[in-house]
Motif scaffolding. Sequence first.
Motif, PDB file in Angstrom:
ATOM      1  N   THR A  15       0.891  -1.286  -0.013  1.00  0.00           N
ATOM      2  CA  THR A  15       0.093   0.002   0.156  1.00  0.00           C
ATOM      3  C   THR A  15       0.912   1.426   0.051  1.00  0.00           C
ATOM      4  O   THR A  15       0.462   2.194  -1.024  1.00  0.00           O
ATOM      5  CB  THR A  15      -0.618  -0.069   1.079  1.00  0.00           C
ATOM      6  OG1 THR A  15      -1.907  -1.449   1.074  1.00  0.00           O
ATOM      7  CG2 THR A  15      -2.005   1.012   1.355  1.00  0.00           C
ATOM      8  N   LEU A  19       0.597   3.989  -3.107  1.00  0.00           N
ATOM      9  CA  LEU A  19       0.341   5.278  -2.825  1.00  0.00           C
ATOM     10  C   LEU A  19       1.611   6.393  -3.558  1.00  0.00           C
ATOM     11  O   LEU A  19       1.265   7.330  -3.953  1.00  0.00           O
ATOM     12  CB  LEU A  19      -0.083   5.722  -1.526  1.00  0.00           C
ATOM     13  CG  LEU A  19      -1.383   5.233  -0.971  1.00  0.00           C
ATOM     14  CD1 LEU A  19      -1.487   5.439   0.565  1.00  0.00           C
ATOM     15  CD2 LEU A  19      -2.405   5.832  -1.637  1.00  0.00           C
ATOM     16  N   ALA A 150      -0.796   1.795 -10.181  1.00  0.00           N
ATOM     17  CA  ALA A 150      -0.527   3.161 -10.161  1.00  0.00           C
ATOM     18  C   ALA A 150      -0.250   4.057 -11.505  1.00  0.00           C
ATOM     19  O   ALA A 150      -0.935   4.855 -11.879  1.00  0.00           O
ATOM     20  CB  ALA A 150       0.729   3.515  -9.290  1.00  0.00           C
ATOM     21  N   LEU A 177      -1.687  12.301  -1.793  1.00  0.00           N
ATOM     22  CA  LEU A 177      -0.850  10.969  -1.852  1.00  0.00           C
ATOM     23  C   LEU A 177       0.205  10.800  -1.134  1.00  0.00           C
ATOM     24  O   LEU A 177       0.540   9.819  -0.484  1.00  0.00           O
ATOM     25  CB  LEU A 177      -1.041  10.439  -3.256  1.00  0.00           C
ATOM     26  CG  LEU A 177      -2.369  10.238  -4.202  1.00  0.00           C
ATOM     27  CD1 LEU A 177      -2.152  10.122  -5.552  1.00  0.00           C
ATOM     28  CD2 LEU A 177      -3.167   9.175  -3.440  1.00  0.00           C
ATOM     29  N   GLY A 180      -0.300  10.674   2.407  1.00  0.00           N
ATOM     30  CA  GLY A 180      -0.576   9.711   2.872  1.00  0.00           C
ATOM     31  C   GLY A 180       0.416   8.317   2.964  1.00  0.00           C
ATOM     32  O   GLY A 180       0.247   7.365   3.793  1.00  0.00           O
ATOM     33  N   ALA A 181       1.051   8.204   2.034  1.00  0.00           N
ATOM     34  CA  ALA A 181       2.071   7.312   1.917  1.00  0.00           C
ATOM     35  C   ALA A 181       3.245   7.410   3.045  1.00  0.00           C
ATOM     36  O   ALA A 181       3.642   6.481   3.723  1.00  0.00           O
ATOM     37  CB  ALA A 181       2.941   7.567   0.656  1.00  0.00           C
TER      38      ALA A 181
END
Length: 401
Positions: A15, A19, A150, A177, A180-181
């Motif tokens: 995940t 991201l 992606a 993004l 978030g990563a």
Amino acid sequence: MFRALRHPSFRLLWTVVLLGQLGYWISSVAFQWEVAHRTGNDPLALGLLYFCSLAPYLLLSLPAGMLADSMDRRSLMVSVQAAAALLAVAATLLATLAVMSTPTVMVLSFLAGCVITIVSPASQALIAAMVPEEDLTSAVPLQAAGLNLARITGPALVGPVLLIGGAASAFGVYAMLSVGAAALAGRLVAGVPAARPARAAPVGTARHGLAAAIHHVRDRHPALPALGIVAATSVFGSSYLAQLPLIAARVGGDSESTFPALVTLGGIGSLIGVLSVAWRGRGLSPIPAAVQLVVLGVVMALLGVVASFPLLTVLIILGGGLTLSIMTSINSILQHLVDDAQRGRVMSLYFICWGGLLPLGGLGLGGLVRWVGDGWAFSGFGVLASLAGLALALGARRTRP
């Protein structure tokens, strides 16, 4: 095929990488959009942008691999993802204030390439620590499938965003993004034990690291010819990616809608390519990849002369599928052959041969297009790709144990 997803640590890593790569692809398309609009699809400028974005792979891959072999790989990912978030916020502010010139785009693209270059060997080297050895044949293609998921969804998302909200909105999505990563990467550190190599390799200098990595792959047959296939694919077979806006303008006329479509089609082909590797299962011979390079050369040559969008669609999907099938199968071969203490260095060699040589091919193709036209330039690179594939297939056959 999906066995690796049984492991929570691998799902979290997957995940984080997804991201981060999604943000990178969004920024990459936004940078190409900016340069194409500012220069009128100038092939040399597009090639220079491609060089700036991927030159860090050539300059920093080996030091990044040495870092991945000498420190906690999870902590390294947290630091780099945090840097990506700061870069994305800066790009958003510059675009919002309308002060992003073409040189600024080149610099930002280079910095984005630095971030992805440093994180790539660490994330690839972490795969072996997240799953047992018998699940590597599932984990490596799944990681590659995530990268290409992606690559598909990034352009599909950023195309409408660019048309409606402009570059500032696209860079804003990139920032969200990336943040978030970085947040999820922090959970990766907190949730599982530290991830140093089982037997740490000495750090040394970059020159010694390069020598050690080359010596290691020479002892782990057929790693060396496999890396040669990756290098030839990057320089000659995949360099058309730098000229996608030019191809879009030639075929579609309206490059604003055609260019994101071509990027998305290439991503679909790439996903098909990595899934085909997962379905085929384990194989340690690089000869099939060399044969695919021969076919990719034919695709490359045709891309310079095709004027029909339906035929171009087939070629772009086929080119993406062949490229990522080659890269993923070679990645899987290397992951099985190398020692964990040398994994970061060897994977950095892989990224040098892939991303590090791509900018040279992209810049060379852009200059050749301006000099002799796209038909002759694409055909020349395609012929060289096919010849390299034949030579490497014969070389791997002669040296096969």
